[in-house]
Design an enzyme around this catalytic site. Sequence first.
Site, PDB file in Angstrom:
ATOM      1  N   GLN A  72      48.015  -2.087  -2.570  1.00  0.00           N
ATOM      2  CA  GLN A  72      46.864  -2.444  -3.401  1.00  0.00           C
ATOM      3  C   GLN A  72      47.388  -2.755  -4.800  1.00  0.00           C
ATOM      4  OE1 GLN A  72      43.375  -1.980  -1.628  1.00  0.00           O
ATOM      5  NE2 GLN A  72      45.105  -2.524  -0.339  1.00  0.00           N
ATOM      6  N   ALA A  78      34.631   1.125  -3.827  1.00  0.00           N
ATOM      7  CA  ALA A  78      35.819   0.684  -3.097  1.00  0.00           C
ATOM      8  C   ALA A  78      36.497  -0.502  -3.795  1.00  0.00           C
ATOM      9  CB  ALA A  78      35.434   0.325  -1.665  1.00  0.00           C
ATOM     10  N   HIS A  79      37.602  -0.950  -3.201  1.00  0.00           N
ATOM     11  CA  HIS A  79      38.418  -1.984  -3.840  1.00  0.00           C
ATOM     12  C   HIS A  79      37.692  -3.323  -3.946  1.00  0.00           C
ATOM     13  CE1 HIS A  79      40.453  -2.886   0.350  1.00  0.00           C
ATOM     14  NE2 HIS A  79      39.159  -3.057   0.364  1.00  0.00           N
ATOM     15  N   ASN A  80      37.946  -3.976  -5.079  1.00  0.00           N
ATOM     16  CA  ASN A  80      37.439  -5.327  -5.367  1.00  0.00           C
ATOM     17  C   ASN A  80      35.927  -5.408  -5.521  1.00  0.00           C
ATOM     18  OD1 ASN A  80      40.056  -5.880  -3.419  1.00  0.00           O
ATOM     19  ND2 ASN A  80      39.963  -7.207  -5.206  1.00  0.00           N
TER      20      ASN A  80
END
Length: 348
Positions: free
Chosen positions: A197, A238-240
């Site tokens: 990541q 969460a991511h993005n």
Amino acid sequence: MAQLTLAFIAEQLNAQLVGDATALISAVGTLEDATSSQLSFLSNSKYRKFLQSTQAGAVLIKAEDQSYCPVNALIVNDPYVAFAKIAQLLDSTPAAAYGRGQNIVIDPSASVPDSVVIGPNVVISAGVVIGENVQIGAGCFIGENSKIAAGCKIWPNVTLYHGIQLGKNCLVHSGAVIGADGFGFANERGRWLKIPQVGTVIIGDDCEIGANTTIDRGALGDTVIGNNVILDNQVQIAHNVHIGDHTAIAGCTVVAGSTKIGRYCIIGGACAINGHMEICDGVQITGMSMIIKSITEKGIYSSGTPASTNLEWRKNSVRFRQLDQMYQKLRELEQQMAALSQPPSQDE
């Protein structure tokens, strides 16, 4: 302890004062429990019964409630907002740290102004840049090349991973983790392979991050939190994910990866929002809702089932399992009715 005269408070709020301008206020309180040195408020007329017996030194009220107020009154358009502004002036919350504590580790390459106060056992890694008047509580970890802008207050035991950007005047509560890896894996014949990541987390100005809330770093791009976003305790971002300015998310809500949430949204507690969704500006989502498709129109959305008696719930649960069977029977009946309504053919 700060003491404010009612004249000063009225001036700050542009309020109409009815009563003793010299009366001193040193704290805030509820209508039921406030004493003569405390300020309270009434924003909902259903609580007017508490106003009539209050012992508060003064009450923030709307004009239509003034005749019911037995004590000093400050008449404003929005008593709750006015209360918040004065509560800030009277805030007695201590600093997250004072001076510089023991066992602090600051890498020589980090930029830490003298105005920054740091509690004990804090680690500030290489390349970190911290603005003026930042407070960092005990036991915090600030990862490499992270940036914390001026005026931030970080309570004890907060972890900022590497490369994180925190805007001005943010408040981060204990246990928050910002910049941990997003949940990115590929499956090769049953074996999980980690995807590094390599993005980061960018948080705007005037945000508040609740206790034990987690904000994952982006996989390739970045996770972005806008200005004046408030996240309650135990929220998972969460991511993005992108969250627009002035949005509020209540506790225990989960936002899955690559979702985009607009500006001025209000999301209730214990909601679950699927990944890759888009939620437009101004949406309100009530608690325990599950969002499985994008929302493109402003409005209020719900899916949580309110509690009922156990007997009622068990009956409804059985009926829910019978929905498909009932649907098929209904279709058959509709087809039979349609056939009966057809005019007879000329051959008959």
